[in-house]
Each structure stands twice: as C-alpha cells, then as structure tokens.
Design a protein around this motif. Sequence first.
Motif, PDB file in Angstrom:
ATOM      1  N   MET A 104      12.902   5.594  -1.076  1.00  0.00           N
ATOM      2  CA  MET A 104      11.683   6.186  -1.640  1.00  0.00           C
ATOM      3  C   MET A 104      11.775   7.704  -1.636  1.00  0.00           C
TER       4      MET A 104
ATOM      5  N   ARG B  95       0.835  -1.207   0.000  1.00  0.00           N
ATOM      6  CA  ARG B  95       0.000   0.000   0.000  1.00  0.00           C
ATOM      7  C   ARG B  95       0.864   1.249   0.000  1.00  0.00           C
ATOM      8  N   ILE B  96       1.952   1.209   0.782  1.00  0.00           N
ATOM      9  CA  ILE B  96       2.822   2.380   0.819  1.00  0.00           C
ATOM     10  C   ILE B  96       3.450   2.619  -0.547  1.00  0.00           C
ATOM     11  N   LEU B  97       3.793   1.539  -1.238  1.00  0.00           N
ATOM     12  CA  LEU B  97       4.378   1.693  -2.574  1.00  0.00           C
ATOM     13  C   LEU B  97       3.314   1.966  -3.635  1.00  0.00           C
ATOM     14  N   ARG B  98       2.062   1.930  -3.238  1.00  0.00           N
ATOM     15  CA  ARG B  98       0.942   2.112  -4.172  1.00  0.00           C
ATOM     16  C   ARG B  98       1.022   1.137  -5.337  1.00  0.00           C
TER      17      ARG B  98
ATOM     18  N   GLY C 240       1.327   6.288   0.953  1.00  0.00           N
ATOM     19  CA  GLY C 240       2.096   6.592  -0.252  1.00  0.00           C
ATOM     20  C   GLY C 240       3.567   6.661   0.070  1.00  0.00           C
ATOM     21  N   PRO C 241       4.400   6.572  -0.961  1.00  0.00           N
ATOM     22  CA  PRO C 241       5.848   6.505  -0.726  1.00  0.00           C
ATOM     23  C   PRO C 241       6.443   7.801  -0.171  1.00  0.00           C
ATOM     24  N   GLU C 242       5.701   8.910  -0.202  1.00  0.00           N
ATOM     25  CA  GLU C 242       6.279  10.126   0.382  1.00  0.00           C
ATOM     26  C   GLU C 242       6.214  10.096   1.904  1.00  0.00           C
ATOM     27  N   ARG C 243       5.538   9.065   2.450  1.00  0.00           N
ATOM     28  CA  ARG C 243       5.572   8.850   3.906  1.00  0.00           C
ATOM     29  C   ARG C 243       6.003   7.412   4.151  1.00  0.00           C
TER      30      ARG C 243
END
Lengths: 296, 265
Positions: B155, A199-202, B76-79
Amino acid sequence: MSIQAVEDTKVKAFPAKPAEIVAFTAKARPRIDLVAIAGKVASTLVPPAIVIALLLVVWQVACSSPTASLPPPSQVWNEAYDLIAHPFFDNGPQDIGLAWRVLISLQRVAIGFGMAAVVGVALGALVGQSVWAMRGLDPVFQILRTVPPLAWLPLSLAAFRDSNPSALFVIFITSIWPVIINTAVGVRNIPQDYRNVARILRLNQLEFFVKIMVPAAAPYIFTGLRIGIGLSWLAIVAAEMLTGGVGIGFFIWDAWNSSRLPDIIVALAYIGVTGFCLDRLVAAVGAFVTRGTTAK
Amino acid sequence: MTAYLKLDHIDKSFARGGQVSDVLRDIRLTIDKGEFVSIIGHSGCGKSTLLNLIAGLTKVSAGAVLLEDKEVDSPGPERAVVFQNHSLLPWLTVYENINLAVAKVFGRSKSKAERHDWIMRNLDLVQMAHARDKRPAEISGGMKQRVGIARALAMEPKILLLDEPFGALDALTRAHLQDAVMDIHSRLGSTTIMITHDVDEAVLLSDRIVMMTNGPAATIGEVLPVPLVRPRRRIELASDRTFLRCREAVLKFLYERHRFVEAAE
Ligand SMILES: Nc1ncnc2c1ncn2[C@@H]1O[C@H](COP(=O)(O)OP(=O)(O)OP(=O)(O)O)[C@@H](O)[C@H]1O
Ligand SMILES: [Mg+2]
C-alpha cells in the motif's frame, strides 16, 4: 426395476463431484487408484441398492392381496410401463413424458428460486449489517418461514390473477426465508479483522459486498440456498397441483382425478430423485465455491 | 519543524452499558519520519487500542492523532496495519490478497502490468514470490505473516503499524522475520510503529522504545532511545554493552517499577 436404474445412474453421477472437492482441500493428492475407486463406488452404491430391492419385495408382498388398496410394484411396472420406459415421449401438447414434465417444473423452480436467491442474499446482507434491522425483522422472518407453500397460494392467485406468476411467487416466497436468515447470520459472523482490512483499504459498499461479504458469508449462504431449493421443489409440486399446466405436480393431480395410482407412484419417484439431485447440486456447488473459506 | 506523526494528549475510554472504562490517558508522543518505534507494556494495558487509534480504526475520546499536521479520523491505506493474526482473506490466494490492496490503492495511478510488477516486488521483498498461488490455509504461520507484511508494504504507507506481528511464531521463524523487517526498514526507510511483548525484539529493532504503564488509564511511562548503529546483527549485539544496558532498562521498567498486577485486568 427401472426406478432403481434411474436412481442408480443419478447416485453415480453426483458423489463423483464431492469426491473431487475432497481431493482439492487435501494437501497431497493421492495417486488415482482404479481398484480403490471401484471399491468406493461399490461401497456407496451397493447398500442403497440392497435396501431398495428389499423395500420393493416387502411392498410387493404387502400389496399382493386382491383387497390391497395400493398397487404392488409389479402392477406399477405393467400399467405405467410407458412412463417408465419412455421419459421423453411427446404426443402433442398435453401428452408428454415425465422427464419433460420434470424439466418444465424445473424451469419454474429455476426462475422462482433464482429470484429468491438474488433477493434473499441482498436482503440478508442488509439485515445482517444492522443490529436493529436484525432485531426487528428476525422474528417476522421466523414466523413467515413456517407458513406452508399452499397457504400462500390463495393470496398469490388473488394478487396476480394468473396461475403462472402465482406459482412462481409461491416458489419465491417459500424458499426465500432460509436464504435471508442464513445470509444474515453469515454476515453477522464476518470476523472484525476482515472488516478492518476493508476499512483500511477504504472499500466502498459495493466492493465490500462483492469482495468481502459474499465470500466470507458463502458457507452460510449456501446452507440457506440448499434448504431453499429443497423448499422450492416442495412448493412447485404443491403449486402446480392447483394451477394446472403441464408440470409434474399437475400430472399427479390429473392422475389422481382419473384414478391412475401406478402413474402417481412413478411420478413420485421422479420427484424424489429430482429433489435429491437438486440438493446435491447446490451442495456440490457450495463445496466447490467455499473450498477456500472453510479451511482456516 | 513539526513532527511527522504527533499523538497530542490522547485519551481513550470505552463506554459499555452505562459503564465507562478509561483505557488510555494523556498519551503524548511525536515520531519522526523513518523512525522505528516499539511500544511495549503488559497485556491489556491498551497497546492495541493505541495502535487502532493511530490506524483510525477507533476514534479518540479526547486529543488528536496528527499525521503531517492533518488529523487522522478514519482508517486509510497510508496507515497500513499488519494484524497479529495476519487476517489474510482465506478465499484469496497470496497474490490475490495483495492484489486486493494494490488494485484499490494504485488502480488509477498504475497500469495493469505495473501493478503486477509491484505485487511481485513486494512478494520478493518478503521472499514469498514462490507461494503466490497458494491460499493462506496452505502456508505456514510465518509465511502468512510475511504475506501480511507484503500486503501492508504494497500500500506504500506513510506509516507501517505492526500489532505483535510475530507473537504467534516460534523463536526461529521470529528471528528470521525480525531480520526481514530490519532489512525492509533499512531499504525503504518506512516509518514503523510496532507493538511487542518481547524485550529483545524491541531493543533489536527500534530507534526508540515506548514503555507503557499498566491500565486502567495507562499512559506512556518512559521513552528509551536505543543508540545502536545500523545495520544491527543479533549475534554481535548479544554481548554489546549498549544493547545490554537498554535491555536492562526495559526489563527494570516492566518487572520492577510497573509489575503486572492481576487486578488491573
Ligand atoms: N471495544 C472495546 N470495548 C471495551 N473495552 C475495550 C475494547 N477494546 C479494548 N478494551 C479494553 O481496553 C483494554 C486494553 O485493550 P488492548 O487490546 O488495547 O490491550 P493490549 O495492550 O493490546 O493487550 P495485549 O497485549 O493482550 O494484546 C482492555 O482492558 C480491554 O478490555
Ligand atoms: Mg493487543
């Protein structure tokens, strides 16, 4: 003693693979020691060889009387010698060696089981992703999974009106359930952490499926595939007995109709050994592919 | 000037089987760009929940998380998050684990060679380049945590979120990694939020320490600035007056005013 010889070479060929895999996960690879390897091969081959020899002796003694209803091994050897000694003879379209027949049957299994594997993993992934799909479909799968291969055949023949696709369908429908069920369980058991990483990597649905879901569920998927290929081999023999053709299944039916019991016994040995090899093959591929996931 | 990251009156409650449990109530905090903030509090008070809210992994019940004035509502990858149990994918090598993140985040903006260099830069940063072809099962816990940090850094996040990153490690490895994180923070100036149980760790690393009251319905009890100059060296700090004062303040908060109550579990 040729049956034994066939088994021996197969047995030798397959344990060699898992042994390599064991070495993969082990931290330090020990030095290759020829004596130790020879000892190991002997210790895995000698006990089954002794048991098989004993069984043959018992069988010979038990069936030697003239009133015995089944032929003893010596009779099998004499009467079916052509089948045993020449697995690859080819005397025209209907008269071919047992190895050819096995290969033709294996071709059917490859198609039917291949479809079952692809569709099963896809469906299993879908079902495993959703609690409600799981709740709704699991009982249905559990019931359908117990329907024996032959019971599907009439329906299949009625639907396809042709023996070849019917046989394929029977293989497909028999072997797909364990693939679906195990994949679904594997997907359910994907750790939340991996999902969070995705999810963090979308990652999108497809990336998630390919990069997280399949590798994470691989041990479960391969358990399903292993059960499935065993079932598909059961199904092919059953299906071919009724649909005809030149496969190993029909050969048995044909031999029964012309009362060639020794031929049937040789064919049984072929079927058993092939089934064993299929199982080991999937297990070995599974162990190789999942060597990273099983170790935490 | 508006804050870089703003936690604006956040409430969080979980509903389970008709029962609603309030975990966080009225969390208010602003964090500047480049700041290093630790969150400390007793077990079960809701620290991970708060971090997950900032990461966007769970949704707030009320209030909002604002990053550069934009509301955070999905991960999201910005966090980037470094999880307590590293959560590397066991079937990928160290390099591939980081590549998964880099390929996704920089797949369009960087060429293949640039991505490779970037992966190696981040592995170098945590001194793990030598283990690039190892699988997680083949490296130690401390090494896994380093790789987890490298993956998060790769990231290029606006905010680095660390959930008890060193919790499962022995004291020596812990000290090494704390130094590594301090070093990386001073070089990259990344805004960092770290959850910890360890008072010394919080004082050593942070610009500010956020102390949480006990749950249920935990909130921020106190925010302690740590006015120690950087670079900080643990040996010199051991007898530093400011360090000792901060340490005492946190200990007092945790063990006198907000003692851990079993019943709150
Ligand atoms: N998904 C959830 N559903 C219901 N309750 C939850 C959920 N996640 C957390 N909680 C509850 O919220 C409270 C805070 O949990 P949290 O994991 O944030 O604590 P923590 O401060 O990180 O604890 P620790 O220091 O032990 O990691 C706990 O009482 C927990 O039971
Ligand atoms: Mg936690």
